[in-house]
Write a protein that holds these residues in place. Sequence first.
Motif, PDB file in Angstrom:
ATOM      1  N   SER A 149     -22.129   0.863  46.210  1.00 46.94           N
ATOM      2  CA  SER A 149     -22.847   1.540  47.297  1.00 46.94           C
ATOM      3  C   SER A 149     -24.255   0.972  47.437  1.00 46.94           C
ATOM      4  N   ALA A 150     -24.925   0.798  46.290  1.00 42.10           N
ATOM      5  CA  ALA A 150     -26.263   0.201  46.317  1.00 42.10           C
ATOM      6  C   ALA A 150     -26.215  -1.220  46.866  1.00 42.10           C
ATOM      7  N   VAL A 155     -27.834  -4.965  50.929  1.00 41.12           N
ATOM      8  CA  VAL A 155     -27.482  -6.037  51.873  1.00 41.12           C
ATOM      9  C   VAL A 155     -28.124  -5.760  53.226  1.00 41.12           C
ATOM     10  N   ALA A 156     -28.028  -4.498  53.677  1.00 38.44           N
ATOM     11  CA  ALA A 156     -28.636  -4.129  54.960  1.00 38.44           C
ATOM     12  C   ALA A 156     -30.151  -4.313  54.918  1.00 38.44           C
ATOM     13  N   ASN A 157     -30.777  -3.875  53.818  1.00 36.72           N
ATOM     14  CA  ASN A 157     -32.230  -4.035  53.702  1.00 36.72           C
ATOM     15  C   ASN A 157     -32.619  -5.505  53.606  1.00 36.72           C
ATOM     16  N   ALA A 158     -31.851  -6.291  52.853  1.00 41.14           N
ATOM     17  CA  ALA A 158     -32.148  -7.711  52.707  1.00 41.14           C
ATOM     18  C   ALA A 158     -32.026  -8.432  54.045  1.00 41.14           C
ATOM     19  N   TRP A 159     -31.086  -8.004  54.883  1.00 45.28           N
ATOM     20  CA  TRP A 159     -30.959  -8.632  56.199  1.00 45.28           C
ATOM     21  C   TRP A 159     -32.204  -8.383  57.050  1.00 45.28           C
ATOM     22  N   MET A 160     -32.811  -7.212  56.910  1.00 46.72           N
ATOM     23  CA  MET A 160     -34.058  -6.939  57.630  1.00 46.72           C
ATOM     24  C   MET A 160     -35.188  -7.853  57.136  1.00 46.72           C
ATOM     25  N   GLN A 161     -35.155  -8.198  55.857  1.00 45.38           N
ATOM     26  CA  GLN A 161     -36.161  -9.090  55.292  1.00 45.38           C
ATOM     27  C   GLN A 161     -35.882 -10.550  55.632  1.00 45.38           C
ATOM     28  N   CYS A 162     -34.612 -10.882  55.715  1.00 43.90           N
ATOM     29  CA  CYS A 162     -34.200 -12.270  55.980  1.00 43.90           C
ATOM     30  C   CYS A 162     -32.956 -12.265  56.856  1.00 43.90           C
ATOM     31  N   VAL A 190     -28.477 -11.160  47.277  1.00 41.33           N
ATOM     32  CA  VAL A 190     -28.043 -11.235  45.883  1.00 41.33           C
ATOM     33  C   VAL A 190     -29.224 -11.012  44.948  1.00 41.33           C
ATOM     34  N   SER A 191     -30.353 -11.670  45.237  1.00 40.40           N
ATOM     35  CA  SER A 191     -31.542 -11.512  44.393  1.00 40.40           C
ATOM     36  C   SER A 191     -32.051 -10.081  44.427  1.00 40.40           C
ATOM     37  N   LYS A 192     -32.099  -9.499  45.616  1.00 39.81           N
ATOM     38  CA  LYS A 192     -32.601  -8.127  45.757  1.00 39.81           C
ATOM     39  C   LYS A 192     -31.699  -7.154  45.011  1.00 39.81           C
ATOM     40  N   PHE A 193     -30.397  -7.328  45.124  1.00 42.39           N
ATOM     41  CA  PHE A 193     -29.461  -6.441  44.442  1.00 42.39           C
ATOM     42  C   PHE A 193     -29.632  -6.538  42.927  1.00 42.39           C
ATOM     43  N   CYS A 194     -29.651  -7.751  42.395  1.00 41.56           N
ATOM     44  CA  CYS A 194     -29.751  -7.925  40.945  1.00 41.56           C
ATOM     45  C   CYS A 194     -31.054  -7.348  40.408  1.00 41.56           C
ATOM     46  N   HIS A 195     -32.147  -7.577  41.110  1.00 38.61           N
ATOM     47  CA  HIS A 195     -33.439  -7.078  40.641  1.00 38.61           C
ATOM     48  C   HIS A 195     -33.498  -5.555  40.737  1.00 38.61           C
ATOM     49  N   THR A 196     -32.975  -5.004  41.818  1.00 36.11           N
ATOM     50  CA  THR A 196     -33.028  -3.557  42.015  1.00 36.11           C
ATOM     51  C   THR A 196     -32.154  -2.821  41.009  1.00 36.11           C
ATOM     52  N   VAL A 197     -30.947  -3.307  40.788  1.00 38.45           N
ATOM     53  CA  VAL A 197     -30.026  -2.631  39.870  1.00 38.45           C
ATOM     54  C   VAL A 197     -30.519  -2.717  38.432  1.00 38.45           C
ATOM     55  N   THR A 198     -30.997  -3.874  38.010  1.00 40.23           N
ATOM     56  CA  THR A 198     -31.490  -3.989  36.635  1.00 40.23           C
ATOM     57  C   THR A 198     -32.727  -3.107  36.423  1.00 40.23           C
ATOM     58  N   ALA A 240     -34.661  -4.894  31.127  1.00 39.08           N
ATOM     59  CA  ALA A 240     -36.039  -5.317  31.377  1.00 39.08           C
ATOM     60  C   ALA A 240     -36.152  -6.837  31.403  1.00 39.08           C
ATOM     61  N   LEU A 241     -35.446  -7.505  30.492  1.00 39.26           N
ATOM     62  CA  LEU A 241     -35.463  -8.964  30.488  1.00 39.26           C
ATOM     63  C   LEU A 241     -34.778  -9.527  31.739  1.00 39.26           C
ATOM     64  N   LEU A 242     -33.656  -8.920  32.118  1.00 36.50           N
ATOM     65  CA  LEU A 242     -32.973  -9.357  33.336  1.00 36.50           C
ATOM     66  C   LEU A 242     -33.825  -9.106  34.573  1.00 36.50           C
ATOM     67  N   ALA A 243     -34.519  -7.963  34.602  1.00 38.75           N
ATOM     68  CA  ALA A 243     -35.380  -7.657  35.740  1.00 38.75           C
ATOM     69  C   ALA A 243     -36.489  -8.694  35.884  1.00 38.75           C
ATOM     70  N   GLY A 244     -37.006  -9.185  34.738  1.00 36.46           N
ATOM     71  CA  GLY A 244     -38.012 -10.233  34.800  1.00 36.46           C
ATOM     72  C   GLY A 244     -37.459 -11.518  35.394  1.00 36.46           C
ATOM     73  N   GLY A 245     -36.244 -11.898  34.972  1.00 36.80           N
ATOM     74  CA  GLY A 245     -35.623 -13.105  35.506  1.00 36.80           C
ATOM     75  C   GLY A 245     -35.274 -12.995  36.975  1.00 36.80           C
ATOM     76  N   THR A 246     -34.667 -11.866  37.349  1.00 36.97           N
ATOM     77  CA  THR A 246     -34.308 -11.681  38.760  1.00 36.97           C
ATOM     78  C   THR A 246     -35.550 -11.514  39.626  1.00 36.97           C
ATOM     79  N   GLY A 247     -36.621 -10.970  39.028  1.00 37.66           N
ATOM     80  CA  GLY A 247     -37.875 -10.853  39.765  1.00 37.66           C
ATOM     81  C   GLY A 247     -38.448 -12.210  40.112  1.00 37.66           C
TER      82      GLY A 247
END
Length: 510
Positions: A149-150, A155-162, A190-198, A240-247
């Motif tokens: 769901s997230a 995806v919808a939010n990322a499309w507004m950004q790009c 993909v980047s937004k999803f990974c960073h947000t979920v982590t 936290a480590l994944l969030a740093g990488g995806t960030g």
Amino acid sequence: MLQNLILNIDAGTIDWSRAQFALTAIYHWLFVPLTLGLAVIMGIAETKYYRTKDEFWKETAKFWQKLFGVNFAMGVATGIILEFEFGTNWSNYSWFVGDIFGAPLAVEGIVAFFMESTFVAVMFFGWKKVSAGFHLASTWLTGLGATISAWWILVANAWMQCPVGCEFNPDTMRNEMVSFAEVALSPFAVSKFCHTVTSSWIIGAIFCIGVSCWYLMKKRHTKLAIESIKIGAGVGLVAALLAGGTGHKSGMDVAEVQPMKLAAMEALYDGGTEQGLKLIEGIEIPYGLSIMATNDPKGYVPGINDLVNGYTTPDGKTEPSVEEKMERGKKAIEALATYRKAKAEGADESIVNYQLSIINQNMQYFGYGYLKDKTDVIPPVAINFWAFRVMVGVGCLFILFFAVMLAVTYQWPKALFGKRDITTLPAWHYWVAIALIPLAYIGSECGWLVAEFGRQPWTIQDMLPTWASVSDLQSSSVILTFFLFLILFSTMLAVEINILLKQIKKGPEV
């Protein structure tokens, strides 16, 4: 025409519509990350029960599932209201790009929401009605459904950004999807999803540790507290480590697609090569910004003034000024009006095709035609600068915190801890863990402040500014609903906190 409608919209309607949407989104995000984070905690706990058949793990899983359920219900309520606001307050936006933006939201509602709703019922009421394996699968599928769901919402939010995978149709005056895969699987999404979920897993982990430390301080449910801290600290450190990488990956995407956002995040007015990353004003990490934006310590990063006035990179790439983009946007708007008039009057095909060619040549700057001044493209610099630093600072703090919690819980190294363990720490240690729960939310909300304030003035990056997106409403109507929602959401939040506290105080059913 959209142009005439925009001129008639009350300025107060724009501001209050933005405020109302921000209010709803902020409250909604108080519930979502805890849902995603607790899904992992309860899934691991039940997996341990499935493998060991130890009733302790069953009661541990059921305890975290109760807290998950309370939070899940509140998140659904605010999320539904948020989606309705696109039609009520942002009808121009919905009409202009509804074919694209609505698709991922429809998939989210039809697939993901029904998936999590189905399995959450099995998770809560199926302990004695289905096999242990099926129940475990239902628990993980509930969390997976929430995560899917997230995905579609992001995806919808990322499309507004790009905005990708779409083309403007001058006959319908709408942007229409040409590639669903391009929209759904864009690198930005993909980047937004990974960073947000982590980052959401971090909130679930710190909540788990904070609740467990409260039990240790009260000397209740000690085994549950210790074992839950082990799970929470492990999940939290990995997250936290994944969030740093995806960030970092998200930072590179922003540098490519939204360079003005990156410049605002750094309060960088005059760019160049070998740019340092500011920790605070006057202190910076050498080459840090160039590395974050380009993966090259000598990489070129444009500043706010460069982006407003136009610039040329060291490798010869030229970016036009905002004033040039505004002129080309106005050409596209004027050509669109002439094109539609010519078609309606049955004009010669050569005239129609000529106007269409002008539209196509300038369409990428269509949104700039609605800007009033070149400085309109500069987002709030102070908000972006400090929100970014709070987000990153909190993330670094949690890496250290989770590592320390793992060391304390497992008493490693033994020589340092001796006979003292996590149950014998002074009370202030536990209070620190509890106090970090709201800090985690602050860091998470700051991430969204950067994402959304940094995109201003655009609803859709470079395509549609906010004042061209709102519904033609009276500002008084929006003001009224703003305060109604404020009261409603505040009440819901107070109710959730009260229920959560009662459930935590009650503890697991043993």
